[in-house]
Write a protein that holds these residues in place. Structure first.
Motif, PDB file in Angstrom:
ATOM      1  N   UNK A 181    -101.845 -32.754 -16.307  1.00  0.00           N
ATOM      2  CA  UNK A 181    -100.763 -32.991 -15.339  1.00  0.00           C
ATOM      3  C   UNK A 181    -100.017 -31.682 -15.092  1.00  0.00           C
ATOM      4  N   UNK A 182     -99.870 -31.331 -13.818  1.00  0.00           N
ATOM      5  CA  UNK A 182     -99.153 -30.105 -13.464  1.00  0.00           C
ATOM      6  C   UNK A 182     -98.079 -30.440 -12.445  1.00  0.00           C
ATOM      7  N   UNK A 183     -96.820 -30.230 -12.836  1.00  0.00           N
ATOM      8  CA  UNK A 183     -95.689 -30.558 -11.962  1.00  0.00           C
ATOM      9  C   UNK A 183     -95.843 -31.935 -11.339  1.00  0.00           C
ATOM     10  N   UNK A 184     -96.193 -32.898 -12.169  1.00  0.00           N
ATOM     11  CA  UNK A 184     -96.469 -34.257 -11.689  1.00  0.00           C
ATOM     12  C   UNK A 184     -95.163 -35.044 -11.545  1.00  0.00           C
ATOM     13  N   UNK A 185     -94.912 -35.553 -10.346  1.00  0.00           N
ATOM     14  CA  UNK A 185     -93.703 -36.361 -10.117  1.00  0.00           C
ATOM     15  C   UNK A 185     -94.096 -37.700  -9.490  1.00  0.00           C
ATOM     16  N   UNK A 242    -105.660 -35.199 -12.006  1.00  0.00           N
ATOM     17  CA  UNK A 242    -104.249 -35.215 -12.404  1.00  0.00           C
ATOM     18  C   UNK A 242    -103.247 -35.150 -11.259  1.00  0.00           C
ATOM     19  N   UNK A 243    -103.752 -35.230 -10.021  1.00  0.00           N
ATOM     20  CA  UNK A 243    -102.832 -35.124  -8.874  1.00  0.00           C
ATOM     21  C   UNK A 243    -102.864 -36.397  -8.032  1.00  0.00           C
ATOM     22  N   UNK A 244    -101.740 -36.645  -7.340  1.00  0.00           N
ATOM     23  CA  UNK A 244    -101.716 -37.779  -6.415  1.00  0.00           C
ATOM     24  C   UNK A 244    -102.351 -37.318  -5.104  1.00  0.00           C
TER      25      UNK A 244
END
Ligand SMILES: Nc1ncnc2c1ncn2[C@@H]1O[C@H](COP(=O)(O)OP(=O)(O)OP(=O)(O)O)[C@@H](O)[C@H]1O
Ligand SMILES: [Mg+2]
Length: 279
Positions: free
Chosen positions: A19-23, A218-220
């Motif tokens: 997860x990288x800067x996951x919001x 890991x990204x939306x």
């Protein structure tokens, strides 16, 4: 209800952050389906909800997860489990007691309730989930679908505001799946439970979710209505997913240059389109 802000997470033995800067924000009463290929990070995202990350699953974690006003970093997993009920893929792994009744009361015993209170809750849940026939059975002899109901009963006695189901429809038969879906819808409508469902079965997801997140690496990749996502057959295939049956059939018809006005997601809608077509 769920506020994840700029989370970075790397598993201890992994070279790369999943997860990288996951919001992500999920409001009370939403039913969110999370879809994505194997290894895309769906379960990792759900481990944030009850604080398994960062408390139990070790790694490098930054950012914040706030669940119903509580920052998971400052709250124990035990305390979080009163807010977030987690149902795993394989019911057998989650059963802890030899008898159904003790399995259902297991969670409540740690809450310090009186015997009378526990008894009342036990009776209510058994009635609500329609499982009085299972009450005096041994857990080892239950089918997978029955085990799942007992786990759900046990979780519901703790009155969590959020339910998370990680691939939990994959081990049970179709009838149990339909029953599970009905129960979840009722819990959502009657008690405003917020529900997060991870599932590979887009037919199942399409019938219950009010919002779908497509996750990859890991990204939306997409965050939209079930209709928008389930009818985007190209997007689903590009992300290694098998589209639901009805939309994929109409997509193929359209690709064969048949006059398909729109791609339906439900059988009712499909029937309407076919009727228009034939009239
Ligand atoms: N305990 C762990 N240690 C190291 N890496 C892990 C661990 N758990 C998961 N991973 C890695 O993190 C990535 C995301 O895994 P995750 O389990 O969140 O994916 P998923 O989308 O739930 O997959 P699946 O559909 O197979 O359940 C994968 O590359 C996986 O190999
Ligand atoms: Mg997973």
């Amino acid at each position: 209800m769920i506020e994840i802000e700029k989370v970075n997470f790397r598993y201890l033995n992994s070279k790369k952050s999943i997860l990288q800067d996951f919001s992500l924000n999920i409001s009370k009463g939403e039913i969110v389906g999370i879809i994505g290929p194997t290894g895309s990070g769906k379960s990792t995202i759900c481990y944030l909800f009850n604080g398994l990350i960062p408390h139990t699953i070790k790694g490098i974690f930054t950012g914040s997860t706030i669940i119903d006003g509580k920052n998971t970093a400052d709250t124990s997993v035990e305390e979080m489990s009163e807010k977030v009920g987690y149902i795993l893929q394989e019911p057998s792994f989650q059963i802890a007691s030899p008898h159904v009744e003790s399995e259902i009361t297991f969670g409540m015993e740690n809450l310090g309730l009186s015997i009378e209170e526990m008894d009342e809750k036990l009776n209510n849940i058994i009635q609500k989930l329609n499982i009085s026939h299972l009450r005096y059975r041994q857990t080892a002899n239950l089918s997978e679908g029955e085990k799942q109901k007992v786990i759900l009963a046990s979780i519901l006695t703790m009155e969590p505001k959020i339910l998370v189901l990680d691939e939990s429809s994959s081990m049970v038969d179709t009838t149990s799946k339909i029953n599970l879906m009905k129960t979840l819808k009722e819990l959502n409508q009657q008690e405003q439970k917020t529900i997060v469902i991870i599932d590979h079965d887009l037919d199942f997801i399409s019938q219950i979710a009010t919002r779908i997140l497509l996750i990859n690496d890991g990204k939306i990749i997409a965050d939209s209505t079930p209709n928008n996502i389930l009818t985007d057959i190209k997007l689903l295939r590009e992300n290694g997913l098998i589209p639901a049956t009805i939309p994929s059939l109409f997509y193929e018809l359209k690709e064969s240059n048949l006059p398909v006005s729109r791609i339906p997601t439900s059988s009712d809608e499909a029937t309407k389109i076919l009727a228009e077509w034939l009239s």
